[in-house]
Write an enzyme that holds these catalytic residues in place. Structure first.
Site, short mmCIF file in Angstrom:
data_model
loop_
_atom_site.label_atom_id
_atom_site.label_comp_id
_atom_site.label_asym_id
_atom_site.label_seq_id
_atom_site.Cartn_x
_atom_site.Cartn_y
_atom_site.Cartn_z
N HIS A 164 0.83 -1.22 0.00
CA HIS A 164 0.00 0.00 0.00
C HIS A 164 0.86 1.26 0.00
O HIS A 164 1.99 1.26 0.47
CB HIS A 164 -1.03 -0.01 1.15
N GLU A 199 -4.94 0.52 -0.19
CA GLU A 199 -4.66 -0.89 0.01
C GLU A 199 -4.80 -1.65 -1.32
O GLU A 199 -5.33 -1.11 -2.29
CB GLU A 199 -5.65 -1.46 1.04
C1 F6R Z 1 1.47 6.45 6.56
C2 F6R Z 1 1.37 5.85 5.22
C3 F6R Z 1 1.67 4.40 5.05
C4 F6R Z 1 3.10 4.05 5.51
C5 F6R Z 1 3.37 2.57 5.32
C6 F6R Z 1 4.75 2.18 5.80
O1 F6R Z 1 1.16 7.81 6.52
O2 F6R Z 1 1.04 6.52 4.30
O3 F6R Z 1 1.51 4.05 3.70
O4 F6R Z 1 4.01 4.80 4.77
O5 F6R Z 1 2.41 1.82 6.03
O6 F6R Z 1 4.84 2.40 7.19
P1 F6R Z 1 6.23 2.21 7.95
O7 F6R Z 1 7.12 3.29 7.49
O8 F6R Z 1 5.85 2.38 9.40
O9 F6R Z 1 6.73 0.85 7.62
#
Ligand code: F6R
Length: 239
Positions: A137, A142
């Site tokens: 995503h 998603e």
């Molecule tokens: C959050 C967002 C999500 C995150 C993704 C990765 O604002 O847009 O798409 O970028 O879930 O999250 P991390 O960096 O925590 O692995």
């Protein structure tokens, strides 16, 4: 799509912060669309340090990609709080040019329309920085998200609710969120997608080497003419 592999998380964060700072120097009033999560923390830390050394964010406009539906902006797990604590509250951003979707809006659909209109009013996005979920995503678009989607309310994938559960008292993150859509991300003049760590390697491989499919929303970025995947070595083991 360009793929840039950096030696480690620190180098990845430095490259991402440099890209934001370069855009600001070129266009101080630029519009940024930016993520929360673990991955961009190093980038924000560096940008805050650059601010202490004189970099100003005063004229820029910032939009966050997403927010959980039903969370008050003061909720400790809200992206409002995350952004205030890690970035907006630590730089000289103009509060009237800082935007996070209101997850507690009485009319969430109207909030999505307002948000989309505000991005347009700011002249569209100059630089969009993204993380990538383990399921591919981007924002909270998603698997299955339409390429034509705009800012809207979405149901989060079960895997996302589990991965993000640690921020919440229960065993799952909320069921729904507001996210900027695929089309809106695509209209950004430049996109930088960040991925770090071995647990992102399979996802990065699917996005970079697999076909362009809505099953892996990040793979759709390959159709964007000015996209760079900034990936550290651990996340790039299979590409
Ligand atoms: C959050 C967002 C999500 C995150 C993704 C990765 O604002 O847009 O798409 O970028 O879930 O999250 P991390 O960096 O925590 O692995």
């Amino acid at each position: 799509m360009n793929l840039r592999v950096l030696p480690d998380y620190e180098a990845l964060s430095a490259a991402a912060a440099d890209a934001v700072a370069a855009k600001l120097r070129e266009k101080p009033e630029a519009t940024f669309l930016i993520p929360t999560g673990t991955t961009p923390l190093g980038m924000y830390r560096r940008l805050v340090a650059m601010h202490r050394d004189g970099l100003s964010f005063l004229q820029a406009a910032f939009f966050n990609l997403d927010e959980y539906l039903g969370l008050d902006p003061e909720h400790p797990a809200s992206y409002h709080v995350y952004m205030r604590e890690n970035f907006y509250g630590l730089i000289d951003a103009d509060p009237t040019r800082v935007h996070v979707p209101d997850g507690a809006a009485a009319d969430p659909d109207a909030e999505c329309e307002r948000y989309e209109a505000m991005i347009r009013k700011c002249g569209g996005v100059d630089l969009c920085v993204l993380g990538i979920g383990r399921n591919g995503h981007i924002g909270f678009n998603e698997p299955g998200a339409s390429f034509d989607s705009r800012t809207r309310v979405v149901r989060l994938a079960e895997t996302t609710r589990l991965v993000n559960a640690s921020d919440f008292a229960g065993d799952r993150a909320p069921e729904k969120a507001i996210t900027v859509g695929m089309r809106t991300i695509f209209e950004s003049r430049e996109v930088l997608m960040l991925a770090s760590g071995a647990n992102k390697a399979r996802t990065v491989e699917a996005a970079v080497e697999g076909g362009i499919t809505d099953r892996v929303p990040a793979s759709m970025l390959k159709q964007h003419e000015n996209t760079t995947f900034l990936v550290d070595r651990d996340a790039a083991t299979t590409v």
